[in-house]
Design an enzyme around this catalytic site. Structure first.
Site, mmCIF file in Angstrom:
data_model
loop_
_atom_site.group_PDB
_atom_site.id
_atom_site.type_symbol
_atom_site.label_atom_id
_atom_site.label_comp_id
_atom_site.label_asym_id
_atom_site.label_seq_id
_atom_site.Cartn_x
_atom_site.Cartn_y
_atom_site.Cartn_z
ATOM 1 N N ARG A 286 -29.168 7.789 -2.729
ATOM 2 C CA ARG A 286 -27.972 7.601 -3.573
ATOM 3 C C ARG A 286 -27.671 6.136 -3.874
ATOM 4 O O ARG A 286 -27.455 5.782 -5.041
ATOM 5 C CB ARG A 286 -26.772 8.325 -2.957
ATOM 6 C CG ARG A 286 -26.845 9.796 -3.265
ATOM 7 C CD ARG A 286 -25.767 10.633 -2.626
ATOM 8 N NE ARG A 286 -25.983 12.019 -3.037
ATOM 9 C CZ ARG A 286 -25.540 13.081 -2.393
ATOM 10 N NH1 ARG A 286 -24.839 12.934 -1.278
ATOM 11 N NH2 ARG A 286 -25.785 14.293 -2.849
ATOM 12 N N GLU B 298 -29.263 13.102 -8.036
ATOM 13 C CA GLU B 298 -28.932 12.868 -6.612
ATOM 14 C C GLU B 298 -27.478 13.198 -6.302
ATOM 15 O O GLU B 298 -26.848 12.532 -5.491
ATOM 16 C CB GLU B 298 -29.224 11.406 -6.227
ATOM 17 C CG GLU B 298 -30.650 10.985 -6.425
ATOM 18 C CD GLU B 298 -31.614 11.765 -5.559
ATOM 19 O OE1 GLU B 298 -31.551 11.629 -4.343
ATOM 20 O OE2 GLU B 298 -32.417 12.543 -6.123
ATOM 21 N N GLY C 97 -27.793 23.727 -8.211
ATOM 22 C CA GLY C 97 -27.993 22.288 -8.343
ATOM 23 C C GLY C 97 -27.186 21.597 -7.274
ATOM 24 O O GLY C 97 -27.672 21.323 -6.168
HETATM 25 C C1 LIG Z 1 -32.813 13.246 -15.371
HETATM 26 C C2 LIG Z 1 -32.698 14.148 -14.201
HETATM 27 C C3 LIG Z 1 -33.646 14.096 -13.192
HETATM 28 C C4 LIG Z 1 -33.556 14.959 -12.101
HETATM 29 N N1 LIG Z 1 -34.509 14.902 -11.119
HETATM 30 C C5 LIG Z 1 -34.476 15.804 -10.088
HETATM 31 C C6 LIG Z 1 -35.512 15.848 -9.096
HETATM 32 O O1 LIG Z 1 -36.433 15.055 -9.121
HETATM 33 N N2 LIG Z 1 -35.453 16.817 -8.159
HETATM 34 C C7 LIG Z 1 -34.433 17.737 -8.087
HETATM 35 O O2 LIG Z 1 -34.427 18.572 -7.204
HETATM 36 N N3 LIG Z 1 -33.436 17.704 -9.006
HETATM 37 C C8 LIG Z 1 -33.433 16.779 -9.998
HETATM 38 N N4 LIG Z 1 -32.432 16.767 -10.942
HETATM 39 C C9 LIG Z 1 -31.366 17.749 -10.882
HETATM 40 C C10 LIG Z 1 -30.045 17.211 -10.396
HETATM 41 O O3 LIG Z 1 -30.109 16.853 -9.075
HETATM 42 C C11 LIG Z 1 -28.999 18.298 -10.665
HETATM 43 O O4 LIG Z 1 -28.886 18.422 -12.049
HETATM 44 C C12 LIG Z 1 -27.657 17.953 -10.088
HETATM 45 O O5 LIG Z 1 -27.713 18.025 -8.693
HETATM 46 C C13 LIG Z 1 -26.561 18.895 -10.578
HETATM 47 O O6 LIG Z 1 -26.919 20.217 -10.478
HETATM 48 P P1 LIG Z 1 -26.772 21.199 -11.726
HETATM 49 O O7 LIG Z 1 -27.419 20.555 -12.862
HETATM 50 O O8 LIG Z 1 -27.249 22.530 -11.337
HETATM 51 O O9 LIG Z 1 -25.204 21.260 -11.982
HETATM 52 P P2 LIG Z 1 -24.192 22.244 -11.262
HETATM 53 O O10 LIG Z 1 -24.412 22.189 -9.814
HETATM 54 O O11 LIG Z 1 -24.245 23.548 -11.919
HETATM 55 O O12 LIG Z 1 -22.824 21.553 -11.579
HETATM 56 C C14 LIG Z 1 -22.027 21.842 -12.705
HETATM 57 C C15 LIG Z 1 -20.764 21.036 -12.593
HETATM 58 O O13 LIG Z 1 -19.994 21.462 -11.457
HETATM 59 C C16 LIG Z 1 -19.633 20.329 -10.705
HETATM 60 N N5 LIG Z 1 -19.423 20.670 -9.303
HETATM 61 C C17 LIG Z 1 -20.322 21.113 -8.437
HETATM 62 N N6 LIG Z 1 -19.735 21.317 -7.241
HETATM 63 C C18 LIG Z 1 -18.447 20.989 -7.372
HETATM 64 C C19 LIG Z 1 -17.319 20.981 -6.496
HETATM 65 N N7 LIG Z 1 -17.418 21.355 -5.238
HETATM 66 N N8 LIG Z 1 -16.137 20.580 -6.963
HETATM 67 C C20 LIG Z 1 -16.025 20.190 -8.244
HETATM 68 N N9 LIG Z 1 -17.045 20.187 -9.104
HETATM 69 C C21 LIG Z 1 -18.237 20.586 -8.681
HETATM 70 C C22 LIG Z 1 -20.773 19.380 -10.907
HETATM 71 O O14 LIG Z 1 -20.412 18.064 -10.609
HETATM 72 C C23 LIG Z 1 -21.027 19.568 -12.391
HETATM 73 O O15 LIG Z 1 -20.095 18.821 -13.090
HETATM 74 C C24 LIG Z 1 -32.493 15.890 -12.034
HETATM 75 C C25 LIG Z 1 -31.534 15.929 -13.038
HETATM 76 C C26 LIG Z 1 -31.627 15.065 -14.114
HETATM 77 C C27 LIG Z 1 -30.566 15.103 -15.165
#
Ligand SMILES: Cc1cc2nc3c(=O)[nH]c(=O)nc-3n(C[C@H](O)[C@H](O)[C@H](O)COP(=O)(O)OP(=O)(O)OC[C@H]3O[C@@H](n4cnc5c(N)ncnc54)[C@H](O)[C@@H]3O)c2cc1C
Lengths: 400, 372
Positions: free
Chosen positions: A263, A380, A144
């Site tokens: 963003r 985002e 993500g």
């Molecule tokens: C309602 C909704 C709509 C969405 N729409 C889209 C879409 O249209 N297209 C698309 O591609 N995606 C979409 N997403 C996905 C969204 O972009 C991802 O959920 C988001 O980028 C986070 O990724 P993840 O869920 O895998 O969390 P992860 O990446 O697994 O993150 C887990 C935690 O680790 C934290 N973290 C990550 N890196 C670091 C770091 N370096 N230091 C400290 N903490 C860190 C994160 O902030 C989070 O708290 C959507 C999500 C939602 C909820």
């Protein structure tokens, strides 16, 4: 510095307000109650399409020469988009995102596509008969925030590409005419292997696996889909092979640049949601709140909310303005996206304190607004990702 | 000074912990879909012995036992707890009603039986914020339960008082005659598993039993605040624990989520805030039984503990959800539920502004019991 809003932008916002009052709010509330997105064939979307809204989201600065020559011109309408995003989300953020148009698929096409791809992909939004959608798919079950981990692969074959993998949480994807899908041509290369592809509706092997059950913003679908050896033509490689020859990192950079545009937009949506919460609380204080000592506390809370809304809005507008000027804005975009969601959540919580127990009721909408706004902190790029970018910039060093 | 918890309370806490984990939590996710709590679960909650632990003597309420139990049980499902985990936040009101024979309140023994057999429905409205006088014709915006259950209680009512509706104001506590109360609508909302109802009452002021005493009013509110405070600490802790477990195996940027210093620092902050709120809550709870401590002192501590817990729990549950990224926003994980509940719970029983207003009144005469 001139912070006046142009008459043209004012007019656009007023149009959105009309649409919001009449359609976005009621449809958004209904979708939330039914826990189901607004159906694709809802007459409202036809109305939106016929109004020319889809084309307007592409930017109205289409010059005559661009129309003729499909040449690429800079789009200079991000400030307006911020105003529209705030106003639309004031009425309902979910319904706003559900509107037909290129959505999150627009910015990568805008940045990376060849003129002919751009024309092909955007032209469907210039007609006014049928509502059309596009979507963006980067996130995967195991990737993500950290997009270098994406595991969807693209294999060259027979003058095209075969895509294999799974994408998650892609908004509006079940109804999209095309989706920008990020995949890797070589997993060992990390970011350098990233390419953006267009996957069109009806592509064999494309399969929606799950429509997510979200806490809020239910008016649009967010889905997980599989790409089971999906064949796409070579003309569906965004930017063409040339694009990635400039710099192997170009695919990744394209995705990141997209965020600089989206963003502030998402942050502004948070401002819109919170502004509505503020208005609910303010109307309550003005008309119903009894004249007890607690009223003064409520008024102080309102004043605090107003101040914070203004700060969040300015951060969004400045980031968008920089983009319109062709100036770098990654840090400003992340500042807006870092600040607005967290402060907007607090604003809504304050509004709930003012409204008291009543705000537990679904009718007062505040509990819905709180559920809706939390998404802004995730989509985002999460809160932490924004901090990472801003911090890296202020201390002048990339963070882990 | 001794921070150890008496063994019998600790044993009871452990019992509640496993009930929350093995029964309440598991069933509540189903309950969220059906908007109901199984009869078996409701009775199980009653049989847990919460009322016995809380009402050890007729004239006192063991808030420490209540606090520890509620902290654990809230991790399971706070809506169900509000509805069936009696005496719950109403312990103060019930004890006051029995001590002062308010209305046709049954005696304590019968109340205990009613609690255990899940045949009592209690509701508490605060009115200082919205109604300046004792409302003889008013509405309780939200109370846990559903209309059907409410009518069942009402039917049983012919055999004894099974529905109690209290209103607590700045200087009074009233009990509304049950035949004047109507449940008007079913209100799903934040506490989805347990549902919610809206109560209207219209009663001849003469028939409303009222006790005029600002001290008793504060007692009733303080008990409710400590209940909320304990539940909030529980919710916050549950969310942090869940996020830590998740974040140990989810890798981002080559490190588990929790190993990123920024996240570890946030988790440290959440844990510290929760621990502070927990200590405040437990201190206020134990001072409530200390005869040497002025009641105004523990009333203030209860309000402070409550306000501290609101902040801590909202921070912790917001963080818990965020640490799961997009996954946290989906209903496949419970962090979104704890997030909703941590926002909704503080709105009950007068909310934060009511607590602040009580603190304002008492502030000038406040003596911290730990300052010598
Ligand atoms: C309602 C909704 C709509 C969405 N729409 C889209 C879409 O249209 N297209 C698309 O591609 N995606 C979409 N997403 C996905 C969204 O972009 C991802 O959920 C988001 O980028 C986070 O990724 P993840 O869920 O895998 O969390 P992860 O990446 O697994 O993150 C887990 C935690 O680790 C934290 N973290 C990550 N890196 C670091 C770091 N370096 N230091 C400290 N903490 C860190 C994160 O902030 C989070 O708290 C959507 C999500 C939602 C909820």
């Amino acid at each position: 510095m001139d912070i006046h809003i142009s008459p043209e932008d004012t007019k656009t916002v007023e149009l959105v307000r009309e649409m919001g009052k009449e359609y976005l709010r009621p449809l958004g509330i209904e979708a939330d109650r039914l826990q189901r997105a607004i159906p694709e064939d809802h007459p409202f979307y036809k109305l939106v399409a016929s109004s020319g809204y889809m084309e307007r989201t592409l930017g109205t600065e289409q010059t005559d020469s661009e129309k003729k020559s499909v040449s690429k011109t800079r789009r200079t309408h991000w400030v307006r988009n911020i105003l529209v995003a705030e106003e639309g989300s004031y009425w309902d953020r979910g319904a706003m995102v559900s509107l037909p148009g290129p959505g999150l698929g627009g910015p990568p096409v805008d940045r990376m596509a060849t003129p002919s791809q751009r024309e092909r992909l955007f032209s469907i939004f210039r007609q006014r008969e049928v509502p059309k959608w596009a979507a963006f798919a980067m996130t995967e079950p195991d990737a993500g925030s950290d997009v270098k981990r994406i595991a969807t692969t693209a294999r060259k074959e027979d003058g095209g590409w075969v895509l294999k993998g799974q994408k998650m949480y892609s908004s509006n994807s079940p109804r999209a005419d095309w989706i920008v899908v990020f995949a890797s041509v070589d997993l060992s290369k990390g970011r350098d292997g990233h390419r953006a592809f267009i996957v069109e509706k009806g592509t064999p092997g494309f399969e929606i696996l799950k429509i997510e059950h979200k806490m809020g913003i239910r008016a649009y679908e967010t889905a997980t889909f599989a790409l089971n050896d999906c064949y796409v033509d070579s003309s569906n490689l965004l930017g063409g092979e040339e694009y990635y020859k400039k710099d192997a990192n170009e695919g990744f950079k394209g995705a990141m640049a997209t965020f600089s545009a989206t963003r502030p937009l998402v942050a502004a949506m948070g401002v819109g949601i919170a502004r509505f919460a503020h208005d609910i609380a303010r109307d309550f204080v003005k008309s119903e709140y009894p004249h007890t000592p607690l009223r003064d506390k409520a008024i102080s809370r309102l004043a605090w909310m107003q101040q914070k809304l203004a700060v969040a809005r300015m951060l969004c507008l400045q980031a968008a303005w920089r983009l319109d000027q062709g100036m770098p804005n990654a840090t400003e975009a992340s500042m807006a996206k870092m600040y607005a969601p967290m402060i907007c959540l607090k604003i809504i919580q304050q509004a709930r304190v003012i409204k008291g127990e009543d705000s537990l009721l679904v009718d007062t909408l505040l509990e819905k607004l709180e559920r809706d706004v939390k998404a802004i902190d995730i989509v985002e790029g999460t809160q932490q990702i924004q901090r990472r970018i801003v911090a890296g910039n202020v201390i002048g060093r990339d963070l882990r | 000074m001794d921070f150890t918890i008496p063994q019998e309370i600790e044993d009871f806490r452990i019992l509640c912990q496993s009930f929350a984990k093995d029964k309440l939590f598991k069933e509540m996710r189903e309950g969220e879909k059906n908007r109901s709590l199984s009869q078996q679960l409701a009775t199980g909650l009653g049989e847990l012995g919460l009322s016995d632990a809380v009402f050890q003597k007729t004239d006192t309420v063991s808030l420490l036992a209540l606090s520890l139990a509620v902290e654990e049980l809230a991790k399971g499902d706070v809506g169900g707890l509000l509805r069936n985990g009696l005496p719950g936040p109403y312990a103060g009101a019930i004890s006051l009603a029995t001590r002062h024979n308010l209305g046709d309140t049954p005696d304590l023994e019968e109340i205990l039986l009613l609690c255990q057999s899940n045949r009592l429905s209690v509701h508490l409205a605060t009115c200082e914020s919205l109604y300046p006088d004792i409302p003889s014709n008013a509405r309780l915006a939200w109370s846990p339960g559903n209309i059907e259950d409410f009518h069942n209680y009402e039917r049983q009512n012919e055999k004894g008082t099974h529905v109690m509706v209290f209103i607590v104001g700045r200087d009074f506590v009233s009990l509304i005659p049950t035949d004047s109360v109507v449940a008007t609508s079913s209100l799903p909302g934040a506490f989805e598993a347990s549902g919610g109802i809206s109560l209207d009452w219209s009663a001849d002021p003469e028939r409303i039993s009222t006790l005029h005493s600002s001290k008793e009013a504060l007692f009733v509110k303080s008990v409710a605040r400590l209940w909320v405070s304990s539940a909030l600490v529980g919710l916050g802790q549950a969310s942090v624990d869940y996020a830590i477990e998740y974040g140990k195996s989810r890798v981002v940027f080559d490190l588990p989520v929790v190993s990123h210093q920024a996240n570890a620092f946030d988790l440290a902050e959440a844990s510290t805030r929760l621990q502070g709120a927990r200590l405040m809550t437990r201190m206020a709870a134990s001072l409530s039984q200390d005869e040497d401590v002025k009641s105004s002192t523990w009333f203030m501590m209860a309000a402070q503990a409550y306000l501290e817990s609101v902040e801590a729990a909202q921070f912790a549950t917001g963080l818990g959800l965020l640490l799961l990224g997009g996954h946290g926003y989906m209903r496949d994980h419970p962090v979104e539920k704890w997030f909703r509940e941590a926002s909704a719970l503080p709105l009950l029983f007068g909310g934060q502004d009511s607590a602040l207003a009580d603190l304002d009144v008492l502030a000038c005469d406040y003596i911290d019991p730990l300052v010598i």
